[in-house]
Design an enzyme around this catalytic site. Structure first.
Site, PDB file in Angstrom:
ATOM      1  N   CYS A  95      -6.631  -9.895  -3.161  1.00 30.11           N
ATOM      2  CA  CYS A  95      -5.590 -10.899  -3.401  1.00 30.11           C
ATOM      3  C   CYS A  95      -5.768 -12.094  -2.462  1.00 30.11           C
ATOM      4  O   CYS A  95      -6.724 -12.849  -2.601  1.00 30.11           O
ATOM      5  CB  CYS A  95      -4.205 -10.270  -3.300  1.00 30.11           C
ATOM      6  N   HIS A 121      -4.195  -5.272  -6.545  1.00 33.90           N
ATOM      7  CA  HIS A 121      -3.683  -4.398  -5.486  1.00 33.90           C
ATOM      8  C   HIS A 121      -3.768  -2.947  -5.963  1.00 33.90           C
ATOM      9  O   HIS A 121      -3.610  -2.656  -7.143  1.00 33.90           O
ATOM     10  CB  HIS A 121      -2.226  -4.728  -5.169  1.00 33.90           C
TER      11      HIS A 121
END
Length: 517
Positions: free
Chosen positions: A334, A445
């Protein structure tokens, strides 16, 4: 109407979230339909619900303990710190803006109370028991007039309150007595009992203190819960990383360094790695502590540009690039993925007034921040090449994405292809690779929660050290379920379940029927 119990603490980090998860599992094993609830949560660890809402990771784990699908109503307000005294405000899973602490606590949070009531009313219709978690302490005088997380919630729900104190940090008796003294008389009546948490030692030596506490406060001590350092559940906030900087979280044959960014988010991405035998995972915030690890991971961040500037000032950018030049594998997730690219643009000042900043230039991507936020559970397949991803091409992975902005691949192939996003069939590229596949990044994630991918990463690191593959590696989801049962079993053995059932007005006794061995 659902029965409710509320856990409030003498301070933050006394173990409310973990105890709430344990209670959810105990009630679930007793055949109740149970839901967690936390009206307002401040945390950088969050996750995505099946319908694309964002909520606190702690409540997602509590929902897992309860055997139910997480819903944003379980955590209607989520505050994600973006900088000192400023947070992104998430209401029922959607961002509504960034606010300073003074502005939020001054008046904005009062506007959200009706959303809290609506969320709780929904859960009350759907479930038999609601386990409510407070925030911080109910005795924070400076915030009490406008609080929407503790006694106001207990009154709304008609929930008896159990006050939790952390005896491991010292001063637990004073904290309990002081908290009760600072409550209003009508609030004090709502406290039905006390839980002493994180105890280690001889319970017989503690008994005089417990007798004093009950005599002094008039409240029963429902249980003394032992210190459980290895409960293995995702932690709620980065306060748990304090004191581990530069040190290992365990001993192992391969060493993984996670950069401890000032605004690190979703460090639960590394829980599965920490659980693997033979892995030494440590958090690093100084170039002098980086050393020569087998793998460097740049984690997610709630302030990517600010953390990239910090990385640069700390000398970590130079150190990471030197390691990459020597062949050390690098992974970015991310915000860390964005940092590894060539540049990041923020034309709408989503994060800062900096409109463009150069990245580490280790991945062939450019990132542009946008005001819209992507929060989705995702599924996809591995498309990348190289030692980590090449052997897994075509295998399915799953996780979730929480980010503002998009990254554009300038060269080469993506690391993954997203095939399902928020339950919708899609075909989207994700991630990038460089350095013959030794360097890669993704927006997903939980990517390392995928057993086959995590095992492949560890096997490659072991092979680079001349070590054989380790048999019997972790099944992470099964391990989480097992540890929830172990946790609930420990709490059930040290908590007066009969008195708890009476306090809640339950019609049948509570017993522990889990598999906690």
């Amino acid at each position: 109407m659902a029965k409710a119990i509320m856990l409030q603490g003498t301070s933050s980090n006394v173990g409310k979230s973990v105890l709430a998860a344990a209670l959810c599992r105990i009630f679930h094993r007793n055949g109740y339909r149970v839901s967690p609830f936390k009206s307002q949560n401040m945390a950088l660890n969050s996750g995505a619900t099946p319908d694309g809402g964002e909520m606190g990771r702690a409540q997602i784990v509590q929902a897992m303990a309860a055997g139910v699908v997480p819903r944003v109503e379980m955590n209607p307000i989520l505050l994600k710190p973006t900088a000192h005294a400023s947070s992104q405000v998430i209401v029922l899973g959607r961002p509504v803006g960034n606010l300073g602490a003074r502005e939020y606590h001054g008046h904005f949070n009062q506007k959200l109370w009706s959303r809290v009531e609506e969320a709780y009313a929904f859960l009350e219709r759907e479930f038999e028991i609601i386990v409510i978690e407070g925030a911080g302490s109910p005795a924070e005088i400076n915030l009490k007039a406008g609080e929407i997380a503790n006694m106001r919630v207990a009154r709304m729900a008609g929930a008896p309150v159990l006050l939790v104190a952390d005896i491991d940090r010292g001063g637990a008796l004073a904290a309990v007595v002081g908290t009760l003294e600072l409550l209003e008389p009508e609030e004090r009546v709502m406290v039905a009992g006390i839980i002493i948490n994180k105890f280690r030692g001889d319970l017989d030596l503690l008994k005089p203190a417990l007798d004093f506490l009950e005599s002094r406060t008039g409240k029963p001590v429902l249980g003394v819960i032992p210190f459980l350092p290895d409960h293995g559940l995702p932690e709620e906030d980065s306060v748990v990383l304090e004191g581990v900087t530069g040190r290992s979280t365990g001993a192992g044959e391969v060493e993984i360094a996670v950069i401890k960014l000032p605004c690190i988010s979703n460090f639960t991405d590394f829980d599965a790695l920490e659980r693997e035998k033979g892995v030494n995972l440590r958090y690093v915030e100084a170039a002098s502590d980086l050393g020569n690890p087998d793998l460097v991971i740049l984690p997610g961040s709630k302030n990517t540009i600010g953390d990239l500037l910090w990385l640069r000032c700390q000398g970590l950018e130079t150190a990471i690039k030197e390691l990459a030049g020597r062949g050390t594998p690098i992974i970015g997730i991310c915000g860390g993925y964005q940092m590894l690219g060539k540049e990041i643009r923020d034309p709408e000042h989503v994060e800062t007034d900096v409109e463009m900043i150069k990245g580490l230039d280790l991945l062939p991507i450019k990132t542009v921040f946008q005001t819209s936020k992507a929060t989705n559970q995702v599924r996809g397949v591995v498309t990348g090449s190289g030692p980590f991803l090449g052997p897994l091409q075509g295998q399915e992975v799953q996780g979730y994405e929480i980010h503002m902005g998009a990254s554009f691949l300038l060269d080469g192939r993506p690391a993954f292809k997203i095939t399902s996003r928020g339950g919708r069939l899609v075909t989207l590229d994700d991630g990038a690779l460089a350095g013959e596949g030794r360097i890669w990044g993704t927006y997903i994630h939980g990517i390392l929660d995928n057993d086959s991918l995590r095992h492949q990463v560890i096997s490659v690191l072991r092979a680079r050290r001349g070590l054989p593959a380790r048999p019997g590696m972790l099944n992470f989801m099964a391990e989480q379920e097992r540890r929830l049962d172990i946790l609930a079993g420990e709490v059930a053995r040290h908590l007066d379940l009969g008195r708890l059932a009476a306090i809640m007005g339950l019609e049948r006794p509570l017993v522990w029927t889990g598999h906690d061995n």
